[in-house]
Motif scaffolding. Sequence first.
Motif, PDB file in Angstrom:
ATOM      1  N   ARG A   1      15.233  74.439   7.165  1.00 53.07           N
ATOM      2  CA  ARG A   1      14.135  75.357   6.588  1.00 53.07           C
ATOM      3  C   ARG A   1      12.942  75.420   7.748  1.00 53.07           C
ATOM      4  O   ARG A   1      13.200  74.464   8.596  1.00 53.07           O
ATOM      5  CB  ARG A   1      13.334  74.181   5.610  1.00 53.07           C
ATOM      6  N   TRP A   2      11.897  76.269   7.560  1.00 61.38           N
ATOM      7  CA  TRP A   2      10.954  76.242   8.411  1.00 61.38           C
ATOM      8  C   TRP A   2       9.796  75.273   8.109  1.00 61.38           C
ATOM      9  O   TRP A   2       9.641  75.153   6.810  1.00 61.38           O
ATOM     10  CB  TRP A   2      10.061  77.639   8.276  1.00 61.38           C
ATOM     11  N   ALA A   3       9.622  74.397   9.190  1.00 58.16           N
ATOM     12  CA  ALA A   3       8.636  73.276   8.900  1.00 58.16           C
ATOM     13  C   ALA A   3       7.080  73.776   8.531  1.00 58.16           C
ATOM     14  O   ALA A   3       6.625  73.290   7.643  1.00 58.16           O
ATOM     15  CB  ALA A   3       8.572  72.660  10.095  1.00 58.16           C
TER      16      ALA A   3
ATOM     17  N   TYR B   1      10.304  57.773  10.380  1.00 57.19           N
ATOM     18  CA  TYR B   1      11.531  58.340  11.210  1.00 57.19           C
ATOM     19  C   TYR B   1      12.048  57.485  12.197  1.00 57.19           C
ATOM     20  O   TYR B   1      11.241  56.605  12.588  1.00 57.19           O
ATOM     21  CB  TYR B   1      11.074  59.680  12.026  1.00 57.19           C
TER      22      TYR B   1
ATOM     23  N   CYS C   1      15.808  67.486   8.087  1.00 59.89           N
ATOM     24  CA  CYS C   1      16.156  68.803   7.946  1.00 59.89           C
ATOM     25  C   CYS C   1      16.074  69.673   8.788  1.00 59.89           C
ATOM     26  O   CYS C   1      15.145  69.705   9.505  1.00 59.89           O
ATOM     27  CB  CYS C   1      15.275  69.095   6.726  1.00 59.89           C
TER      28      CYS C   1
ATOM     29  N   MET D   1       5.585  73.131  19.771  1.00 58.70           N
ATOM     30  CA  MET D   1       5.787  73.803  20.911  1.00 58.70           C
ATOM     31  C   MET D   1       5.185  75.235  21.111  1.00 58.70           C
ATOM     32  O   MET D   1       5.299  76.203  20.498  1.00 58.70           O
ATOM     33  CB  MET D   1       7.507  74.241  21.300  1.00 58.70           C
TER      34      MET D   1
ATOM     35  N   LEU E   1       6.496  64.868   6.532  1.00 55.11           N
ATOM     36  CA  LEU E   1       7.808  65.359   6.330  1.00 55.11           C
ATOM     37  C   LEU E   1       8.957  64.522   5.544  1.00 55.11           C
ATOM     38  O   LEU E   1       9.266  64.575   4.785  1.00 55.11           O
ATOM     39  CB  LEU E   1       8.365  65.912   7.623  1.00 55.11           C
TER      40      LEU E   1
ATOM     41  N   ARG F   1       9.157  53.665   4.818  1.00 49.96           N
ATOM     42  CA  ARG F   1       9.882  54.524   3.658  1.00 49.96           C
ATOM     43  C   ARG F   1       9.887  53.697   2.215  1.00 49.96           C
ATOM     44  O   ARG F   1       9.964  54.319   1.283  1.00 49.96           O
ATOM     45  CB  ARG F   1      11.240  54.608   4.032  1.00 49.96           C
TER      46      ARG F   1
ATOM     47  N   ARG G   1      11.135  75.178  15.058  1.00 46.98           N
ATOM     48  CA  ARG G   1      10.279  75.201  13.845  1.00 46.98           C
ATOM     49  C   ARG G   1      10.764  74.510  12.507  1.00 46.98           C
ATOM     50  O   ARG G   1      10.002  74.609  11.691  1.00 46.98           O
ATOM     51  CB  ARG G   1       9.957  76.771  13.782  1.00 46.98           C
ATOM     52  N   THR G   2      11.820  73.867  12.697  1.00 40.94           N
ATOM     53  CA  THR G   2      12.394  73.088  11.653  1.00 40.94           C
ATOM     54  C   THR G   2      11.789  71.856  11.469  1.00 40.94           C
ATOM     55  O   THR G   2      11.182  71.464  12.486  1.00 40.94           O
ATOM     56  CB  THR G   2      13.913  73.254  11.713  1.00 40.94           C
ATOM     57  N   PRO G   3      11.832  71.006  10.369  1.00 44.47           N
ATOM     58  CA  PRO G   3      11.228  69.715  10.242  1.00 44.47           C
ATOM     59  C   PRO G   3      12.091  68.798  11.120  1.00 44.47           C
ATOM     60  O   PRO G   3      10.992  68.132  12.127  1.00 44.47           O
ATOM     61  CB  PRO G   3      11.765  69.376   9.068  1.00 44.47           C
ATOM     62  N   LEU G   4      13.256  68.855  11.541  1.00 44.31           N
ATOM     63  CA  LEU G   4      13.698  68.090  12.460  1.00 44.31           C
ATOM     64  C   LEU G   4      13.364  68.514  13.957  1.00 44.31           C
ATOM     65  O   LEU G   4      12.770  67.392  14.801  1.00 44.31           O
ATOM     66  CB  LEU G   4      15.278  68.175  12.402  1.00 44.31           C
TER      67      LEU G   4
ATOM     68  N   LEU H   1      20.397  63.625  17.038  1.00 43.77           N
ATOM     69  CA  LEU H   1      20.560  64.887  16.470  1.00 43.77           C
ATOM     70  C   LEU H   1      19.879  65.919  17.505  1.00 43.77           C
ATOM     71  O   LEU H   1      20.718  66.968  17.684  1.00 43.77           O
ATOM     72  CB  LEU H   1      19.522  65.124  15.255  1.00 43.77           C
TER      73      LEU H   1
ATOM     74  N   THR I   1       9.725  67.109  18.683  1.00 41.74           N
ATOM     75  CA  THR I   1       8.587  67.118  19.682  1.00 41.74           C
ATOM     76  C   THR I   1       7.519  65.805  19.427  1.00 41.74           C
ATOM     77  O   THR I   1       6.977  65.250  20.323  1.00 41.74           O
ATOM     78  CB  THR I   1       7.906  68.292  19.192  1.00 41.74           C
ATOM     79  N   ALA I   2       7.478  65.265  17.955  1.00 40.65           N
ATOM     80  CA  ALA I   2       6.604  64.420  17.883  1.00 40.65           C
ATOM     81  C   ALA I   2       7.178  62.981  18.528  1.00 40.65           C
ATOM     82  O   ALA I   2       6.431  62.352  18.951  1.00 40.65           O
ATOM     83  CB  ALA I   2       6.627  64.178  16.321  1.00 40.65           C
TER      84      ALA I   2
ATOM     85  N   LEU J   1       0.813  67.718  19.899  1.00 39.04           N
ATOM     86  CA  LEU J   1       0.703  68.327  18.563  1.00 39.04           C
ATOM     87  C   LEU J   1      -0.601  68.717  18.190  1.00 39.04           C
ATOM     88  O   LEU J   1      -1.668  67.929  18.411  1.00 39.04           O
ATOM     89  CB  LEU J   1       1.744  67.843  17.759  1.00 39.04           C
TER      90      LEU J   1
ATOM     91  N   ARG K   1       9.129  62.893  21.245  1.00 39.55           N
ATOM     92  CA  ARG K   1       8.484  63.241  22.555  1.00 39.55           C
ATOM     93  C   ARG K   1       7.371  62.583  23.001  1.00 39.55           C
ATOM     94  O   ARG K   1       7.136  62.021  23.822  1.00 39.55           O
ATOM     95  CB  ARG K   1       8.684  64.732  22.887  1.00 39.55           C
TER      96      ARG K   1
ATOM     97  N   ARG L   1      10.280  69.863  14.826  1.00 39.96           N
ATOM     98  CA  ARG L   1       9.198  69.479  15.018  1.00 39.96           C
ATOM     99  C   ARG L   1       9.027  67.844  15.339  1.00 39.96           C
ATOM    100  O   ARG L   1       8.249  67.397  16.060  1.00 39.96           O
ATOM    101  CB  ARG L   1       7.980  69.567  13.654  1.00 39.96           C
ATOM    102  N   MET L   2       9.775  67.155  14.438  1.00 39.99           N
ATOM    103  CA  MET L   2      10.008  65.682  14.690  1.00 39.99           C
ATOM    104  C   MET L   2      10.474  65.393  16.290  1.00 39.99           C
ATOM    105  O   MET L   2      10.062  64.410  16.613  1.00 39.99           O
ATOM    106  CB  MET L   2      10.672  65.029  13.676  1.00 39.99           C
TER     107      MET L   2
ATOM    108  N   PHE M   1       0.020  62.031  17.838  1.00 38.92           N
ATOM    109  CA  PHE M   1       1.057  62.921  18.745  1.00 38.92           C
ATOM    110  C   PHE M   1       0.041  63.894  19.755  1.00 38.92           C
ATOM    111  O   PHE M   1      -0.133  64.891  19.056  1.00 38.92           O
ATOM    112  CB  PHE M   1       1.811  63.622  17.855  1.00 38.92           C
TER     113      PHE M   1
ATOM    114  N   VAL N   1      16.306  61.035  15.673  1.00 34.31           N
ATOM    115  CA  VAL N   1      15.893  62.282  15.873  1.00 34.31           C
ATOM    116  C   VAL N   1      16.385  62.546  17.291  1.00 34.31           C
ATOM    117  O   VAL N   1      16.783  63.821  17.450  1.00 34.31           O
ATOM    118  CB  VAL N   1      14.221  62.129  15.895  1.00 34.31           C
TER     119      VAL N   1
ATOM    120  N   ALA O   1      14.488  79.051  16.399  1.00 37.47           N
ATOM    121  CA  ALA O   1      14.197  78.555  14.857  1.00 37.47           C
ATOM    122  C   ALA O   1      14.359  77.039  14.807  1.00 37.47           C
ATOM    123  O   ALA O   1      13.606  76.645  13.875  1.00 37.47           O
ATOM    124  CB  ALA O   1      15.420  79.232  14.026  1.00 37.47           C
TER     125      ALA O   1
END
Lengths: 421, 252
Positions: free
Chosen positions: B117-119, A213, B114, A1, B106, B79, A191-194, A221, A199-200, B95, A202, A196-197, B92, A218, A188
Amino acid sequence: MTSLSIGRHAGQIVWFLAIALALLLPELIPSKTALTKMCLIGITIVFALSYNILLGQTGLLSFGHAVYFGLSGFAAIHLINLIGRHQLPIPVLIVPLFAGLAGAAFGLLFGILSTRRHGTAFAMISLAIAELVAASSLILESFFGGESGVTTDRSVGPTLFGIDLVPQIQVYYLIVGWGVLSAITMYAFTRTPLGRMATAVRDNPERAEFIGYSPQIVRLLSFIVSAFFAGVAGGLAAINYEIMTATNLSTAASGSVLIMTYIGGASFFYGPVIGAIVISLIQLSLSDVTPAWLLYLGLLFVITVLFAPTGIAGLIERHLPPLRARVLHHLIPSYLLSAAAGSVFAVGAIALLEMNYHVTLNAHEGPLLRLFWIQVDTTQPLAWGVAILVTVCGFFLFRRTWPLVGGAWNEIDSRLRKAAP
Amino acid sequence: MKEPALALTDLRKDFGKTSIIRGVSLSVVAGERHAIIGPNGAGKSTLFHLISGRFPPSGGTVALHGHDITGLKPSAINRRGLSRSFQVSNLFPRLSVSENIRCALLWSTGYRYCFWRWADRLSDVSAKVEDVLTRTGLSGRRDVLAGVLSYADQRALEIGIAIAGGADVVLLDEPTAGMSHSETRRTIDLIREVTIGKTLVMVEHDMGVVFDLADRISVLVYGEIIATGTASEIRASKAVQDAYLGTAGTAH
């Protein structure tokens, strides 16, 4: 984003200034009504930001986000009433956290149903859930309090640092505190893995599946996180107003947060903040001036959808490259001309709308209408003629001057392209 | 005997009354580069969709390293170590290039859902992102949105996403489709380099690429594999010449 694309530090400075302004605002505008409005805007900002986790970040168009705001608000009211009956020894200050958890729980419950799908199916399910909850709010009297809602008294329970929440100014700073905390946490989250995903998913749910995934999980959550922060906003509303009614979770309330987020700009993290401020101010001020204010709000929404689909934030971001390259001033002449012509058109159109409104709905008030500080007699053909003339002239003037804006932008874009390496 | 990396047994797919895949059996050993060729409409992409879980098969089984993966969801198959690229770029688009690759890393790096944590500060993921960017030649375009990349770069990113997660069986669906001669050469080198130590199954139209890259080739015609063998065996096969190379040779 893309959120802080002004440049890392410039972006942070803007955020710090915004927070400082929020803290100083009651000193700068020391009025009771202003404070009431600022409390409302603060709550709305949190609500709109939570909505954008769905719309902007995860690409889910929900028509029922007020469900999580409202249900959590009711939960918060009942919680404060429990505190008031000395059955729960917690300070009211932290009730928004529990309201958030209630929101997350409802988000889990309804999210399981709705996030299996995306796109139109998701939107329809969200609408169905919103109608379902709105309908049950009139049936389940013990929780929703029927037509009159449920009231509470926030000045109960143990106090922290001597804050008893009796004066409104304390509630304002409570809202600012929870609002800033929520905004930072929501940023925040992106910017976490979740995040970001989300947005992916989306962008391309299918490809997300082929990198391991489950798009449904996703989305679910993301939905729960969004419902949590809607719940925080609902809890703040419960403390602020000390009442919750069925209108707080109506589809109208859901539509309102959608419009705010869209007009503010769903593609940018700060878009909903701007949308919440602008639309709340329009609602608060325009509704005193004209009975047709909803029409103007609708027109603003339509204009945004048609001509500025990236919202106010998108317009701001569009102007940043020329600002950085110091060529923004080339736009000013064309903007001024267009704005002047547009104003003539707007004055004429507003006059026509208001006169129509007056004749059809307020005829019992007599033929006279106060319009832009002048008295207009709506029985006079001359008044109508002038209004029509101004509208038509304004329209053609605007059509003549608007291309100048496009020309100025072409000029600027070609300069920017030349400057780019 | 070593367990095949990928084994298809009598795999079938019907769409309504039409049979698209009519009993495909194929065994790909670990480390092999296997190409699937065949005329248009033979069902090559459908076969990939069946293996990767995009469609459930109507019959037969797919086994990955000896474990049955038939009918599993694409995420579950991924997986277990199978990844794929798409014939039409499937990225994507809003992105950036590096975020596309980061997302592809990831799950396999263990960050899953997760949110604490910061990606972009996961040093293990970032190191792998850099590695994939370098190998795909996209380092210079890391901050460009995937949707506005040039066609050749989108194809490179498509391969980058497929190989990023470290899956040991990689399916590439027409990786050089629509590329110029020099772009094709670069892509072949890229595929050769990134699939070292992995099992590769690719659909490809370009015979030059196929004969250059593949250890073994299968020819799919009307949903059936009519021949499997090395490049020279396939060239020599009478059935293939009749069914495919003869006609395709004049057509191309």
